[in-house]
Design a protein around this motif. Structure first.
Motif, PDB file in Angstrom:
ATOM      1  N   UNK A 190       0.825  -1.213   0.000  1.00  0.00           N
ATOM      2  CA  UNK A 190       0.000   0.000   0.000  1.00  0.00           C
ATOM      3  C   UNK A 190       0.858   1.262   0.000  1.00  0.00           C
ATOM      4  N   UNK A 191       1.967   1.236   0.764  1.00  0.00           N
ATOM      5  CA  UNK A 191       2.875   2.387   0.788  1.00  0.00           C
ATOM      6  C   UNK A 191       3.494   2.624  -0.589  1.00  0.00           C
ATOM      7  N   UNK A 192       3.881   1.546  -1.258  1.00  0.00           N
ATOM      8  CA  UNK A 192       4.459   1.685  -2.606  1.00  0.00           C
ATOM      9  C   UNK A 192       3.437   2.263  -3.583  1.00  0.00           C
ATOM     10  N   UNK A 193       2.212   1.757  -3.507  1.00  0.00           N
ATOM     11  CA  UNK A 193       1.168   2.251  -4.406  1.00  0.00           C
ATOM     12  C   UNK A 193       0.864   3.725  -4.146  1.00  0.00           C
ATOM     13  N   UNK A 194       0.838   4.111  -2.875  1.00  0.00           N
ATOM     14  CA  UNK A 194       0.585   5.510  -2.530  1.00  0.00           C
ATOM     15  C   UNK A 194       1.698   6.401  -3.058  1.00  0.00           C
ATOM     16  N   UNK A 226       1.327   6.616  -6.881  1.00  0.00           N
ATOM     17  CA  UNK A 226       0.151   7.352  -7.339  1.00  0.00           C
ATOM     18  C   UNK A 226       0.210   8.826  -6.971  1.00  0.00           C
ATOM     19  N   UNK A 227       0.968   9.170  -5.916  1.00  0.00           N
ATOM     20  CA  UNK A 227       1.076  10.571  -5.510  1.00  0.00           C
ATOM     21  C   UNK A 227       1.966  11.351  -6.464  1.00  0.00           C
ATOM     22  N   UNK A 228       2.779  10.652  -7.196  1.00  0.00           N
ATOM     23  CA  UNK A 228       3.637  11.314  -8.178  1.00  0.00           C
ATOM     24  C   UNK A 228       4.832  12.003  -7.540  1.00  0.00           C
ATOM     25  N   UNK A 229       5.381  11.411  -6.482  1.00  0.00           N
ATOM     26  CA  UNK A 229       6.544  11.996  -5.826  1.00  0.00           C
ATOM     27  C   UNK A 229       7.756  12.035  -6.754  1.00  0.00           C
ATOM     28  N   UNK A 230       7.783  11.131  -7.692  1.00  0.00           N
ATOM     29  CA  UNK A 230       8.941  11.037  -8.576  1.00  0.00           C
ATOM     30  C   UNK A 230       8.622  11.631  -9.943  1.00  0.00           C
TER      31      UNK A 230
END
Length: 174
Positions: free
Chosen positions: A146-150, A153-157
């Motif tokens: 879930x942390x990886x998906x968040x 999906x948040x577009x931090x990179x």
């Protein structure tokens, strides 16, 4: 398919009235079906067969849990099921319309195999979107996934946007 013979109920020797049959449905049952949504289960199935002059009425009550994969975190989790269904089988020499949800039994039939019905009822009871519960709050949830998906999906990179200087030249044209 030999193990599915267990689910054949011989009705010719039964008296008119109600009869009960109990089955335990485990992983071996689903191994007999090639493309099953459910592969692992621990279920109890009670079948009440009511034999009448012209038909059989089958009442199914299936309880227990099936093993599913969460669509969000990809963790395996047990899904509780409580299924109640009814099926009617008529004694008839004439073919029954396909629109009717009735099984036709001929004079030559002496048993009814309910394995296919049980299989359908269980697979239909599986949720369309399988989730293990409140995200990260259940013992089955994969919090790392879930942390990886968040994070994704948040577009931090996000890559830096570089505008081609030729486009700037086109903005000046009017």
């Amino acid at each position: 398919m030999k193990s599915l013979r267990t689910y054949a109920i011989p009705f010719t020797g039964l008296k008119l009235g109600k009869h009960e049959f109990d089955y335990v449905i485990t992983d071996a049952f689903f191994d007999e079906f090639e493309y099953s949504l459910v592969k692992k289960a621990n279920l109890q199935c009670k079948v009440e067969l009511e034999k009448q002059e012209t038909m059989l009425i089958l009442n199914f009550h299936i309880t227990g849990d099936i093993q599913l994969t969460c669509d969000k975190c990809l963790a395996d989790y047990p899904q509780q099921v409580d299924i109640k269904e009814q099926q009617i089988a008529k004694f008839s020499d004439e073919p029954v319309d396909e629109d009717e949800e009735v099984i036709a039994l001929t004079k030559n039939d002496h048993e009814i195999n309910i394995a296919g019905l049980i299989y359908e009822y269980i697979n239909v009871a599986a949720p369309f979107i399988a989730t293990c519960g409140n995200e990260g709050n259940t013992p089955y949830c994969d919090k790392d996934m879930l942390d990886r998906l968040t994070k994704l999906s948040a577009g931090d990179e996000q890559p830096e946007q570089q505008i081609d200087p030729r486009w700037d030249a086109l903005k000046n044209i009017k």
